[in-house]
Design a protein around this motif. Sequence first.
Motif, PDB file in Angstrom:
ATOM      1  N   GLN A  30     -80.689  38.648   1.335  1.00  0.00           N
ATOM      2  CA  GLN A  30     -80.789  38.364  -0.095  1.00  0.00           C
ATOM      3  C   GLN A  30     -79.465  38.619  -0.815  1.00  0.00           C
ATOM      4  OE1 GLN A  30     -84.079  40.843  -1.286  1.00  0.00           O
ATOM      5  NE2 GLN A  30     -85.638  39.342  -0.674  1.00  0.00           N
ATOM      6  N   LEU A  31     -78.729  39.635  -0.356  1.00  0.00           N
ATOM      7  CA  LEU A  31     -77.432  39.942  -0.958  1.00  0.00           C
ATOM      8  C   LEU A  31     -76.316  39.046  -0.431  1.00  0.00           C
ATOM      9  CD1 LEU A  31     -77.608  43.852  -0.894  1.00  0.00           C
ATOM     10  CD2 LEU A  31     -77.767  42.383  -2.904  1.00  0.00           C
ATOM     11  N   GLY A  32     -76.619  38.278   0.610  1.00  0.00           N
ATOM     12  CA  GLY A  32     -75.621  37.372   1.165  1.00  0.00           C
ATOM     13  C   GLY A  32     -74.513  38.065   1.928  1.00  0.00           C
ATOM     14  N   LEU A  33     -74.829  39.220   2.537  1.00  0.00           N
ATOM     15  CA  LEU A  33     -73.797  39.973   3.249  1.00  0.00           C
ATOM     16  C   LEU A  33     -73.360  39.292   4.535  1.00  0.00           C
ATOM     17  CD1 LEU A  33     -75.114  43.636   2.787  1.00  0.00           C
ATOM     18  CD2 LEU A  33     -73.462  42.382   1.400  1.00  0.00           C
ATOM     19  N   HIS A  34     -74.201  38.414   5.066  1.00  0.00           N
ATOM     20  CA  HIS A  34     -73.870  37.741   6.321  1.00  0.00           C
ATOM     21  C   HIS A  34     -73.350  36.325   6.095  1.00  0.00           C
ATOM     22  CE1 HIS A  34     -76.724  40.587   8.732  1.00  0.00           C
ATOM     23  NE2 HIS A  34     -75.596  41.154   8.370  1.00  0.00           N
ATOM     24  N   LYS A  35     -73.071  36.003   4.838  1.00  0.00           N
ATOM     25  CA  LYS A  35     -72.572  34.668   4.530  1.00  0.00           C
ATOM     26  C   LYS A  35     -71.079  34.724   4.240  1.00  0.00           C
ATOM     27  CE  LYS A  35     -76.900  32.815   2.635  1.00  0.00           C
ATOM     28  NZ  LYS A  35     -77.551  32.220   1.440  1.00  0.00           N
ATOM     29  N   LEU A  36     -70.378  33.718   4.695  1.00  0.00           N
ATOM     30  CA  LEU A  36     -68.948  33.625   4.442  1.00  0.00           C
ATOM     31  C   LEU A  36     -68.681  32.516   3.437  1.00  0.00           C
ATOM     32  CD1 LEU A  36     -67.453  33.920   8.044  1.00  0.00           C
ATOM     33  CD2 LEU A  36     -67.395  35.646   6.261  1.00  0.00           C
ATOM     34  N   ASN A  37     -67.802  32.799   2.521  1.00  0.00           N
ATOM     35  CA  ASN A  37     -67.373  31.766   1.583  1.00  0.00           C
ATOM     36  C   ASN A  37     -66.281  30.942   2.261  1.00  0.00           C
ATOM     37  OD1 ASN A  37     -66.776  30.186  -0.595  1.00  0.00           O
ATOM     38  ND2 ASN A  37     -65.789  31.806  -1.787  1.00  0.00           N
ATOM     39  N   LYS A  38     -66.664  29.815   2.831  1.00  0.00           N
ATOM     40  CA  LYS A  38     -65.746  29.032   3.648  1.00  0.00           C
ATOM     41  C   LYS A  38     -64.742  28.236   2.820  1.00  0.00           C
ATOM     42  CE  LYS A  38     -69.192  28.549   7.320  1.00  0.00           C
ATOM     43  NZ  LYS A  38     -69.963  27.612   8.181  1.00  0.00           N
ATOM     44  N   LYS A  39     -64.962  28.164   1.522  1.00  0.00           N
ATOM     45  CA  LYS A  39     -64.059  27.390   0.678  1.00  0.00           C
ATOM     46  C   LYS A  39     -62.739  28.141   0.488  1.00  0.00           C
ATOM     47  CE  LYS A  39     -67.732  25.079  -1.923  1.00  0.00           C
ATOM     48  NZ  LYS A  39     -68.312  24.834  -3.268  1.00  0.00           N
ATOM     49  N   ASP A  40     -61.671  27.379   0.508  1.00  0.00           N
ATOM     50  CA  ASP A  40     -60.320  27.902   0.235  1.00  0.00           C
ATOM     51  C   ASP A  40     -59.852  28.927   1.259  1.00  0.00           C
ATOM     52  OD1 ASP A  40     -60.255  26.331  -2.085  1.00  0.00           O
ATOM     53  OD2 ASP A  40     -61.224  27.918  -3.255  1.00  0.00           O
ATOM     54  N   MET A  41     -60.484  28.990   2.431  1.00  0.00           N
ATOM     55  CA  MET A  41     -59.993  29.873   3.490  1.00  0.00           C
ATOM     56  C   MET A  41     -58.815  29.209   4.193  1.00  0.00           C
ATOM     57  SD  MET A  41     -63.091  31.795   5.472  1.00  0.00           S
ATOM     58  CE  MET A  41     -63.946  33.175   4.736  1.00  0.00           C
ATOM     59  N   LYS A  42     -57.761  29.974   4.427  1.00  0.00           N
ATOM     60  CA  LYS A  42     -56.565  29.460   5.080  1.00  0.00           C
ATOM     61  C   LYS A  42     -56.320  30.228   6.377  1.00  0.00           C
ATOM     62  CE  LYS A  42     -55.648  26.732   1.580  1.00  0.00           C
ATOM     63  NZ  LYS A  42     -55.795  25.257   1.687  1.00  0.00           N
ATOM     64  N   TYR A  43     -55.956  29.486   7.409  1.00  0.00           N
ATOM     65  CA  TYR A  43     -55.690  30.098   8.712  1.00  0.00           C
ATOM     66  C   TYR A  43     -54.569  31.127   8.612  1.00  0.00           C
ATOM     67  CZ  TYR A  43     -54.259  30.500  13.615  1.00  0.00           C
ATOM     68  OH  TYR A  43     -53.926  30.979  14.855  1.00  0.00           O
ATOM     69  N   GLU A  44     -53.545  30.804   7.840  1.00  0.00           N
ATOM     70  CA  GLU A  44     -52.386  31.695   7.745  1.00  0.00           C
ATOM     71  C   GLU A  44     -52.746  33.036   7.108  1.00  0.00           C
ATOM     72  OE1 GLU A  44     -50.716  29.720   3.585  1.00  0.00           O
ATOM     73  OE2 GLU A  44     -49.728  29.295   5.494  1.00  0.00           O
ATOM     74  N   GLU A  45     -53.811  33.072   6.315  1.00  0.00           N
ATOM     75  CA  GLU A  45     -54.229  34.326   5.694  1.00  0.00           C
ATOM     76  C   GLU A  45     -54.781  35.314   6.721  1.00  0.00           C
ATOM     77  OE1 GLU A  45     -55.558  32.395   1.366  1.00  0.00           O
ATOM     78  OE2 GLU A  45     -57.068  33.092   2.803  1.00  0.00           O
ATOM     79  N   PHE A  46     -55.193  34.815   7.886  1.00  0.00           N
ATOM     80  CA  PHE A  46     -55.786  35.673   8.911  1.00  0.00           C
ATOM     81  C   PHE A  46     -54.815  35.967  10.055  1.00  0.00           C
ATOM     82  CE2 PHE A  46     -59.299  33.662   6.737  1.00  0.00           C
ATOM     83  CZ  PHE A  46     -60.181  34.716   6.552  1.00  0.00           C
ATOM     84  N   ILE A  60     -65.021  31.378  13.932  1.00  0.00           N
ATOM     85  CA  ILE A  60     -63.565  31.346  14.034  1.00  0.00           C
ATOM     86  C   ILE A  60     -62.995  30.387  12.995  1.00  0.00           C
ATOM     87  CG2 ILE A  60     -63.639  31.886  16.501  1.00  0.00           C
ATOM     88  CD1 ILE A  60     -63.017  28.929  17.063  1.00  0.00           C
ATOM     89  N   ILE A  61     -61.773  30.663  12.577  1.00  0.00           N
ATOM     90  CA  ILE A  61     -61.067  29.747  11.688  1.00  0.00           C
ATOM     91  C   ILE A  61     -59.891  29.165  12.462  1.00  0.00           C
ATOM     92  CG2 ILE A  61     -59.662  31.610  10.669  1.00  0.00           C
ATOM     93  CD1 ILE A  61     -59.726  29.936   8.045  1.00  0.00           C
ATOM     94  N   SER A  62     -59.808  27.853  12.470  1.00  0.00           N
ATOM     95  CA  SER A  62     -58.783  27.155  13.248  1.00  0.00           C
ATOM     96  C   SER A  62     -57.583  26.819  12.369  1.00  0.00           C
ATOM     97  CB  SER A  62     -59.370  25.880  13.855  1.00  0.00           C
ATOM     98  OG  SER A  62     -60.511  26.189  14.638  1.00  0.00           O
ATOM     99  N   LYS A  63     -56.552  26.283  12.991  1.00  0.00           N
ATOM    100  CA  LYS A  63     -55.327  25.965  12.261  1.00  0.00           C
ATOM    101  C   LYS A  63     -55.526  24.854  11.240  1.00  0.00           C
ATOM    102  CE  LYS A  63     -52.017  27.583  15.726  1.00  0.00           C
ATOM    103  NZ  LYS A  63     -50.860  27.237  16.588  1.00  0.00           N
TER     104      LYS A  63
END
Length: 229
Positions: free
Chosen positions: A82-98, A176-179
């Motif tokens: 319900q709190l969304g702790l297992h959800k990832l905000n996939k928008k605006d994620m950049k590979y270089e940030e990780f 995983i987040i790819s290039k």
Amino acid sequence: MSEEELYSKLPKAIQNAAGTQKLDSDLKFIEELAKSSLPKSKSSEVEAELKRSFPLLKFHVSDKKQFPRKKKKPLSMREKRQLGLHKLNKKDMKYEEFEELHSLWTEYIKKYLNLKDLDNKGFTAEPESGNWTHFSHLLSKADFHGALMKVVRSKCSSLVGQSGIVIFDTRNTFKIISKDNIVRTIPKQSSVFAVSVDNYTFTIFGKYFCIKPPERSVKKIRTHILADL
């Protein structure tokens, strides 16, 4: 008990020598006691000291009662969803940030597996080499958040060759987040992964990692496994 009753228990000779003295108040008694106990040079200061006031006393706060703290119950799975702790905000994620997370993970895994010491001992990461059992147990309990993984085999052919940095490790999947800045969910059960650290490449059979990371760190892993994929 009155003063006369107190002295009546003493021998008459002592009573006559000591005598009795009636005082008007407790403060007067303290003053006389202090004067008789202190040197004569200090007796003049007794009265002044007893008349001193302490203004901060009126601000004295009484000690608060301490009640035992109630232990907070951990969140249930429903509350976490319900709190969304297992959800990832996939928008605006950049590979270089990780990439920095991957660098931190590389340092962590080198120290955790003690690769430098293993190199000096001639460890080849083959099942026949010494320390293999201990090494495989450590690897199975390691944290893979930040690891750079590649899918080398899978029952889903479209996943083969996909690679990226692990940003979320669940019971049954690696996210995983790819290039190309796309977050992909890779099922563990049907996939085999390769993880490279320096000169070593580790093959991870996903079906043996279908455990929550906190549980995997304490769970005893079977020594003999069947690599059937």
